[in-house]
Motif scaffolding. Structure first.
Motif, mmCIF file in Angstrom:
data_model
loop_
_atom_site.group_PDB
_atom_site.id
_atom_site.type_symbol
_atom_site.label_atom_id
_atom_site.label_comp_id
_atom_site.label_asym_id
_atom_site.label_seq_id
_atom_site.Cartn_x
_atom_site.Cartn_y
_atom_site.Cartn_z
ATOM 1 N N VAL A 50 0.838 -1.275 -0.093
ATOM 2 C CA VAL A 50 -0.021 0.017 -0.005
ATOM 3 C C VAL A 50 0.918 1.196 0.004
ATOM 4 O O VAL A 50 2.130 1.158 0.513
ATOM 5 C CB VAL A 50 -0.976 0.186 1.278
ATOM 6 N N PRO A 51 0.386 2.402 -0.481
ATOM 7 C CA PRO A 51 1.140 3.515 -0.395
ATOM 8 C C PRO A 51 0.904 4.095 1.076
ATOM 9 O O PRO A 51 -0.412 3.980 1.673
ATOM 10 C CB PRO A 51 0.392 4.582 -1.578
ATOM 11 N N PRO A 52 1.893 4.376 1.627
ATOM 12 C CA PRO A 52 1.688 4.905 3.044
ATOM 13 C C PRO A 52 0.721 6.189 3.371
ATOM 14 O O PRO A 52 -0.104 6.219 4.538
ATOM 15 C CB PRO A 52 3.059 5.410 3.457
ATOM 16 N N ALA A 53 0.535 7.074 2.351
ATOM 17 C CA ALA A 53 -0.267 8.235 2.887
ATOM 18 C C ALA A 53 -1.569 8.015 3.156
ATOM 19 O O ALA A 53 -1.908 8.568 4.281
ATOM 20 C CB ALA A 53 -0.149 9.452 1.567
ATOM 21 N N PRO A 54 -2.433 7.352 2.557
ATOM 22 C CA PRO A 54 -3.699 7.104 3.173
ATOM 23 C C PRO A 54 -3.999 6.712 4.552
ATOM 24 O O PRO A 54 -4.774 6.770 5.210
ATOM 25 C CB PRO A 54 -4.376 6.209 1.870
ATOM 26 N N PHE A 55 -2.909 5.812 4.890
ATOM 27 C CA PHE A 55 -3.029 5.150 6.215
ATOM 28 C C PHE A 55 -1.982 5.857 7.389
ATOM 29 O O PHE A 55 -2.368 5.886 8.623
ATOM 30 C CB PHE A 55 -2.570 3.631 5.964
ATOM 31 N N PHE A 56 -0.965 6.396 7.088
ATOM 32 C CA PHE A 56 -0.034 6.915 7.796
ATOM 33 C C PHE A 56 0.484 8.146 7.276
ATOM 34 O O PHE A 56 1.791 8.267 6.723
ATOM 35 C CB PHE A 56 1.253 5.888 8.173
ATOM 36 N N PRO A 57 -0.331 9.389 7.418
ATOM 37 C CA PRO A 57 0.147 10.516 6.535
ATOM 38 C C PRO A 57 1.310 11.102 7.118
ATOM 39 O O PRO A 57 1.834 11.790 6.384
ATOM 40 C CB PRO A 57 -1.189 11.334 6.991
ATOM 41 N N ASP A 58 1.574 11.066 8.133
ATOM 42 C CA ASP A 58 3.042 11.639 8.791
ATOM 43 C C ASP A 58 4.218 10.720 8.510
ATOM 44 O O ASP A 58 5.428 11.019 8.951
ATOM 45 C CB ASP A 58 2.754 12.035 10.273
ATOM 46 N N TYR A 59 4.127 9.472 7.970
ATOM 47 C CA TYR A 59 5.352 8.546 7.497
ATOM 48 C C TYR A 59 6.091 9.223 6.423
ATOM 49 O O TYR A 59 5.509 9.475 5.320
ATOM 50 C CB TYR A 59 4.731 7.057 7.396
ATOM 51 N N ALA A 60 7.271 9.343 6.686
ATOM 52 C CA ALA A 60 8.171 9.788 5.679
ATOM 53 C C ALA A 60 9.643 9.004 5.966
ATOM 54 O O ALA A 60 10.548 9.156 6.634
ATOM 55 C CB ALA A 60 8.593 11.168 5.871
ATOM 56 N N ARG A 138 5.544 10.682 2.017
ATOM 57 C CA ARG A 138 6.748 10.835 0.919
ATOM 58 C C ARG A 138 8.126 10.675 1.731
ATOM 59 O O ARG A 138 8.617 10.958 2.596
ATOM 60 C CB ARG A 138 6.728 12.238 0.412
ATOM 61 N N PRO A 139 9.037 9.837 0.700
ATOM 62 C CA PRO A 139 10.257 9.620 1.357
ATOM 63 C C PRO A 139 11.284 10.675 1.600
ATOM 64 O O PRO A 139 11.078 11.666 0.812
ATOM 65 C CB PRO A 139 10.747 8.604 0.364
ATOM 66 N N GLN A 140 11.983 10.645 2.549
ATOM 67 C CA GLN A 140 13.182 11.707 2.546
ATOM 68 C C GLN A 140 14.379 11.144 2.425
ATOM 69 O O GLN A 140 14.904 10.149 2.419
ATOM 70 C CB GLN A 140 13.214 12.137 4.143
ATOM 71 N N ASN A 141 15.203 12.230 1.590
ATOM 72 C CA ASN A 141 16.463 11.866 1.144
ATOM 73 C C ASN A 141 17.372 12.102 2.604
ATOM 74 O O ASN A 141 17.445 13.140 2.902
ATOM 75 C CB ASN A 141 16.870 12.769 -0.009
ATOM 76 N N ALA A 142 18.371 11.009 2.987
ATOM 77 C CA ALA A 142 18.802 11.236 4.228
ATOM 78 C C ALA A 142 19.808 12.489 4.310
ATOM 79 O O ALA A 142 20.097 13.091 5.149
ATOM 80 C CB ALA A 142 19.722 10.084 4.571
ATOM 81 N N SER A 143 20.307 12.772 2.968
ATOM 82 C CA SER A 143 21.251 13.760 2.978
ATOM 83 C C SER A 143 20.815 15.219 2.794
ATOM 84 O O SER A 143 21.645 16.195 2.986
ATOM 85 C CB SER A 143 22.592 13.612 1.934
ATOM 86 N N ALA A 144 19.743 15.436 2.101
ATOM 87 C CA ALA A 144 19.161 16.391 1.679
ATOM 88 C C ALA A 144 17.722 17.111 2.118
ATOM 89 O O ALA A 144 17.274 17.733 1.491
ATOM 90 C CB ALA A 144 19.243 16.639 0.001
ATOM 91 N N ASP A 145 17.210 16.116 2.960
ATOM 92 C CA ASP A 145 15.910 16.644 3.505
ATOM 93 C C ASP A 145 14.945 16.720 2.431
ATOM 94 O O ASP A 145 13.905 17.428 2.619
ATOM 95 C CB ASP A 145 15.922 17.657 4.581
ATOM 96 N N ALA A 146 15.029 16.391 1.188
ATOM 97 C CA ALA A 146 14.207 16.568 -0.033
ATOM 98 C C ALA A 146 13.088 15.460 0.249
ATOM 99 O O ALA A 146 13.265 14.483 0.888
ATOM 100 C CB ALA A 146 14.926 16.340 -1.268
ATOM 101 N N THR A 147 11.682 15.876 -0.200
ATOM 102 C CA THR A 147 10.555 14.874 -0.390
ATOM 103 C C THR A 147 10.335 14.518 -1.593
ATOM 104 O O THR A 147 10.551 15.391 -2.493
ATOM 105 C CB THR A 147 9.604 15.307 0.575
ATOM 106 N N GLY A 148 9.770 13.327 -1.776
ATOM 107 C CA GLY A 148 9.131 13.319 -3.111
ATOM 108 C C GLY A 148 8.084 12.405 -2.965
ATOM 109 O O GLY A 148 7.589 11.855 -1.949
ATOM 110 N N GLY A 149 7.501 11.689 -4.042
ATOM 111 C CA GLY A 149 6.449 10.578 -3.954
ATOM 112 C C GLY A 149 5.629 10.930 -5.181
ATOM 113 O O GLY A 149 5.957 11.482 -6.051
ATOM 114 N N GLY A 150 4.285 10.328 -5.003
ATOM 115 C CA GLY A 150 3.675 10.325 -6.309
ATOM 116 C C GLY A 150 3.236 8.903 -6.477
ATOM 117 O O GLY A 150 3.219 8.019 -5.845
ATOM 118 N N GLU A 151 2.501 8.874 -7.811
ATOM 119 C CA GLU A 151 2.050 7.474 -8.469
ATOM 120 C C GLU A 151 3.054 6.899 -9.511
ATOM 121 O O GLU A 151 3.537 7.839 -9.894
ATOM 122 C CB GLU A 151 0.667 7.708 -8.824
ATOM 123 N N LEU A 152 3.269 5.735 -9.454
ATOM 124 C CA LEU A 152 3.988 5.268 -10.640
ATOM 125 C C LEU A 152 3.441 5.228 -11.605
ATOM 126 O O LEU A 152 2.362 4.780 -12.025
ATOM 127 C CB LEU A 152 4.207 3.606 -10.185
#
Length: 155
Positions: A50-60, A138-152
């Protein structure tokens, strides 16, 4: 295999499936809440995700340098996290593994399972009120605190 479905190549096999690296992502829910990763070599082998957002909105989840190297990217905006689901006897018993999400680079369709440094549950209950589908997750880049995500997307 249906050529229309996104094919995902794991850079390292999932634990327990050493001979299976190529999977097809199949939607099992019209609103995009449940998917199956079906082995291209053995269609009977499926992993629910499952994508995390609908179930765990703060999960990054944090995606470290090693995982980014394995995926061959530095673009966190192209990363899609997926949580492995363990089905219960009833739908209300389903759980998700927050400790080790699958992270997919949407451009290359390469994937890796990333174990988080935090002490997160491997069986977090999915049964809860589902918030808006585009919130967080959305995942976080450990070195750059950038976020991303979306649909495949089929690219």
């Amino acid at each position: 295999m249906d050529e229309q479905l996104p094919t995902i190549e794991f850079v390292t096999p999932l634990p327990g499936f050493p001979h299976h690296r190529t999977f097809v992502l199949v939607s099992l829910h019209e609103e995009g809440l449940l998917y199956a990763l079906r082995s291209a070599d053995d269609p009977g082998l499926r992993v629910l995700v499952v994508p995390p957002a609908p179930f765990f909105p703060d999960y990054a989840p944090v995606v470290g340098e090693e995982a980014l190297d394995q995926l061959g990217t530095r673009e966190a905006d192209n990363l899609l996290p997926l949580l492995v689901v363990t089905a219960g006897d009833k739908a209300a018993g389903a759980t998700a593994n927050l400790l080790a999400p699958i992270v997919v680079d949407q451009r290359s369709r390469r994937a890796v399972q990333v174990v988080q440094a935090d002490d997160l549950p491997t069986r977090a209950p999915l049964a809860r009120d589902v918030p808006a589908p585009n919130a967080g997750g959305r995942p976080q880049n450990a070195s750059a605190d950038a976020t991303g995500g979306g649909e495949l997307a089929d690219r």
